[in-house]
Design an enzyme around this catalytic site. Structure first.
Site, PDB file in Angstrom:
ATOM      1  CB  SER A 111      -8.862  -5.138  -3.200  1.00 51.82           C
ATOM      2  OG  SER A 111      -9.340  -3.821  -3.423  1.00 51.82           O
ATOM      3  NE  ARG A 115      -1.454   6.696   1.227  1.00 53.39           N
ATOM      4  CZ  ARG A 115      -1.506   5.782   2.170  1.00 53.39           C
ATOM      5  NH1 ARG A 115      -1.275   6.113   3.420  1.00 53.39           N
ATOM      6  NH2 ARG A 115      -1.799   4.535   1.861  1.00 53.39           N
ATOM      7  CG  ASP A 152      -2.099   0.916   1.078  1.00 53.23           C
ATOM      8  OD1 ASP A 152      -2.345   1.407  -0.038  1.00 53.23           O
ATOM      9  OD2 ASP A 152      -2.786   1.169   2.100  1.00 53.23           O
ATOM     10  N   GLY A 153       0.304   2.335  -0.564  1.00 54.97           N
ATOM     11  CA  GLY A 153       0.962   3.644  -0.495  1.00 54.97           C
ATOM     12  C   GLY A 153       1.566   4.140  -1.803  1.00 54.97           C
ATOM     13  CG  ASN A 154       2.031   1.544  -5.149  1.00 58.60           C
ATOM     14  OD1 ASN A 154       2.899   1.337  -4.316  1.00 58.60           O
ATOM     15  ND2 ASN A 154       1.545   0.586  -5.939  1.00 58.60           N
ATOM     16  CG  ASN A 162      -7.864  -1.806  -5.295  1.00 55.22           C
ATOM     17  OD1 ASN A 162      -6.978  -2.613  -5.025  1.00 55.22           O
ATOM     18  ND2 ASN A 162      -8.094  -0.755  -4.510  1.00 55.22           N
ATOM     19  NE  ARG A 187      -7.612   2.389  -5.626  1.00 58.65           N
ATOM     20  CZ  ARG A 187      -6.404   2.337  -5.114  1.00 58.65           C
ATOM     21  NH1 ARG A 187      -5.356   2.566  -5.883  1.00 58.65           N
ATOM     22  NH2 ARG A 187      -6.219   2.065  -3.837  1.00 58.65           N
TER      23      ARG A 187
HETATM   24  C1  IPE Z   1      -5.648  -2.612  -0.364  1.00 56.99           C
HETATM   25  O1  IPE Z   1      -5.207  -1.306  -0.525  1.00 56.99           O
HETATM   26  C2  IPE Z   1      -5.565  -3.352  -1.645  1.00 56.99           C
HETATM   27  C3  IPE Z   1      -4.233  -3.515  -2.188  1.00 56.99           C
HETATM   28  C4  IPE Z   1      -3.103  -3.194  -1.621  1.00 56.99           C
HETATM   29  C5  IPE Z   1      -4.184  -4.122  -3.469  1.00 56.99           C
HETATM   30  P1  IPE Z   1      -6.231  -0.097  -0.682  1.00 56.99           P
HETATM   31  O2  IPE Z   1      -5.405   1.123  -0.718  1.00 56.99           O
HETATM   32  O3  IPE Z   1      -7.139  -0.343  -1.805  1.00 56.99           O
HETATM   33  O4  IPE Z   1      -7.053  -0.196   0.682  1.00 56.99           O
HETATM   34  P2  IPE Z   1      -7.967   0.873   1.427  1.00 56.99           P
HETATM   35  O5  IPE Z   1      -9.053   1.244   0.494  1.00 56.99           O
HETATM   36  O6  IPE Z   1      -7.106   2.028   1.775  1.00 56.99           O
HETATM   37  O7  IPE Z   1      -8.449   0.166   2.640  1.00 56.99           O
HETATM   38  C1  IPE Z   2      -1.508   0.285  -3.387  1.00 62.03           C
HETATM   39  O1  IPE Z   2      -1.281   1.645  -3.425  1.00 62.03           O
HETATM   40  C2  IPE Z   2      -1.710  -0.331  -4.754  1.00 62.03           C
HETATM   41  C3  IPE Z   2      -3.091  -0.697  -5.072  1.00 62.03           C
HETATM   42  C4  IPE Z   2      -4.100  -0.658  -4.257  1.00 62.03           C
HETATM   43  C5  IPE Z   2      -3.358  -1.142  -6.434  1.00 62.03           C
HETATM   44  P1  IPE Z   2      -2.476   2.682  -3.465  1.00 62.03           P
HETATM   45  O2  IPE Z   2      -2.843   2.915  -4.884  1.00 62.03           O
HETATM   46  O3  IPE Z   2      -3.592   2.229  -2.605  1.00 62.03           O
HETATM   47  O4  IPE Z   2      -1.795   3.985  -2.864  1.00 62.03           O
HETATM   48  P2  IPE Z   2      -2.404   4.958  -1.773  1.00 62.03           P
HETATM   49  O5  IPE Z   2      -2.867   4.133  -0.625  1.00 62.03           O
HETATM   50  O6  IPE Z   2      -3.530   5.686  -2.425  1.00 62.03           O
HETATM   51  O7  IPE Z   2      -1.272   5.841  -1.395  1.00 62.03           O
HETATM   52 MG    MG Z   3      -4.017   2.469  -0.645  1.00 58.39          MG
END
Ligand code: IPE
Ligand code: IPE
Ligand code: MG
Length: 250
Positions: A67, A26, A22-24, A70, A73
Site C-alpha cells: 500500500s 505475525r 495480511d498477517g505475514n 507501506n 515501514r
Molecule cells: C494492508 O495491510 C496492505 C496490504 C495488505 C498490502 P497493512 O498490514 O499494511 O494494513 P494496516 O496498517 O494494518 O491497516
Molecule cells: C501483509 O502482511 C503484507 C504487507 C502489508 C506487505 P503484514 O506485513 O502486514 O503482516 P502483519 O499484519 O504485520 O502481521
Molecule cells: Mg498487516
C-alpha cells in the site's frame, strides 16, 4: 472427503475477487522469525489463490500487495519486499503461463525501484496474451490516491473542453480509475483477523461482500478460498431492495 469446493455453485461464481493479504509479519513472529520470512512464505499463498481462482473460472483476482502507507515501514523491510517482488515476478512466470493468467499491476508504479518496475513490466508483457484470468497486483496503491488521480484527470478534461460537467457520472468516474476495464469485486477477503479496508479499492468495494478470516496470509490455502466463495454464495445481495422484491423476480 467433502471439501468446500463441492459446495461451490460454479454457475454463480464471483467474477472478481479482491484480497487484502495480511498477517505475514505475525505469522513469522509466531515462529520466532523476522518479518521478511513471513513475506517469503506468503508467495506460496499467492500461487495457491491464483491457481484456485483460475481453475474455478474466476475472471479477475486482485491482490493488495503493497500500500501507499507501506512505504512508511522500515527501509530494511521495504527493500526486502521490493526484492522479493521482482524475484517472484521472474520465478512465477512459468506458473502464470501454465495457468493462462495475465498479469496486471495498478498503483503509483513510478515509485517502485527501477529494477522492480522493469521486472514487473517484463512479466506483464510476457503474459499479455493469456486469457483465463487477470491477476492484478496493487503496488504502491491506495484507494484515495487512485480517486485523487481520477479527479485530477477529469478536471483536466473539463478544462480542455473534452468533458462537460454534466457528463460526469459514476460511469465516467469509474473510467478514470486504474480498474477501468474490470467489473467491481463481488467478494473481498481479508486475512489475519483485521477487519478494515486499509485504503484498498474504496470506490470499487462499495457493494462488495466482505469475508474475514483469522488465518494469517501464509496459511491461507485453496480450501480457505473455496470456503470464502461458498460463504459468499450464501449471502443475499440486495443492493438496497428488500428480500421480498428479490424473490418476486425469481
Ligand atoms: C494492508 O495491510 C496492505 C496490504 C495488505 C498490502 P497493512 O498490514 O499494511 O494494513 P494496516 O496498517 O494494518 O491497516
Ligand atoms: C501483509 O502482511 C503484507 C504487507 C502489508 C506487505 P503484514 O506485513 O502486514 O503482516 P502483519 O499484519 O504485520 O502481521
Ligand atoms: Mg498487516
Amino acid at each position: 472427503m467433502e471439501t468446500y469446493k463441492d459446495k461451490i455453485d460454479i454457475k454463480r461464481l464471483p467474477e472478481h475477487i479482491a484480497i487484502i493479504m495480511d498477517g505475514n509479519g505475525r505469522w513469522a513472529k509466531e515462529q520466532g522469525k523476522i518479518r521478511i520470512f513471513g513475506h517469503q512464505n506468503g508467495v506460496g499463498a499467492v500461487r495457491a489463490a491464483s491457481e484456485a481462482c483460475a481453475e474455478l473460472g474466476v475472471k479477475y483476482l486482485t491482490l493488495y500487495a503493497f500500500s501507499t502507507e507501506n512505504w512508511n515501514r522500515s527501509q530494511i523491510e521495504v527493500d526486502a519486499l521490493m526484492r522479493l517482488l521482482s524475484k517472484t515476478m521472474s520465478e512465477e512466470l512459468k506458473t502464470l503461463n501454465d495457468n493462462d493468467i495475465r498479469l496486471n499491476a495498478i498503483g503509483d508504479l513510478q515509485r517502485l525501484p527501477k529494477y522492480n518496475y522493469d521486472a514487473l513490466m517484463k512479466t506483464i508483457e510476457a503474459t499479455k496474451n493469456n486469457k483465463r484470468m487477470t491477476l492484478t497486483l496493487c503496488l504502491s496503491y491506495s484507494g484515495r490516491w487512485e480517486i485523487t488521480n481520477a479527479v485530477k484527470q477529469i478536471a483536466e478534461k473539463v478544462m480542455s473542453g473534452e468533458i462537460a460537467i454534466e457528463q460526469i457520472d459514476e460511469d465516467c468516474v469509474s473510467k478514470f480509475l486504474n480498474t477501468n476495464n474490470m467489473p467491481d469485486p463481488e467478494l473481498l477477503i481479508r486475512t489475519s483477523g483485521e477487519e478494515r479496508l486499509s485504503n484498498f479499492l474504496l470506490w470499487q468495494l462499495a457493494y462488495s461482500e466482505f469475508y474475514f478470516t483469522d488465518k494469517f496470509w501464509p496459511d491461507f490455502g485453496k480450501e480457505d478460498l473455496y470456503q470464502a466463495i461458498a460463504d459468499y454464495q450464501n449471502r443475499e445481495r440486495r443492493f438496497g431492495k428488500t428480500s421480498e422484491q428479490l424473490s418476486d423476480k425469481k
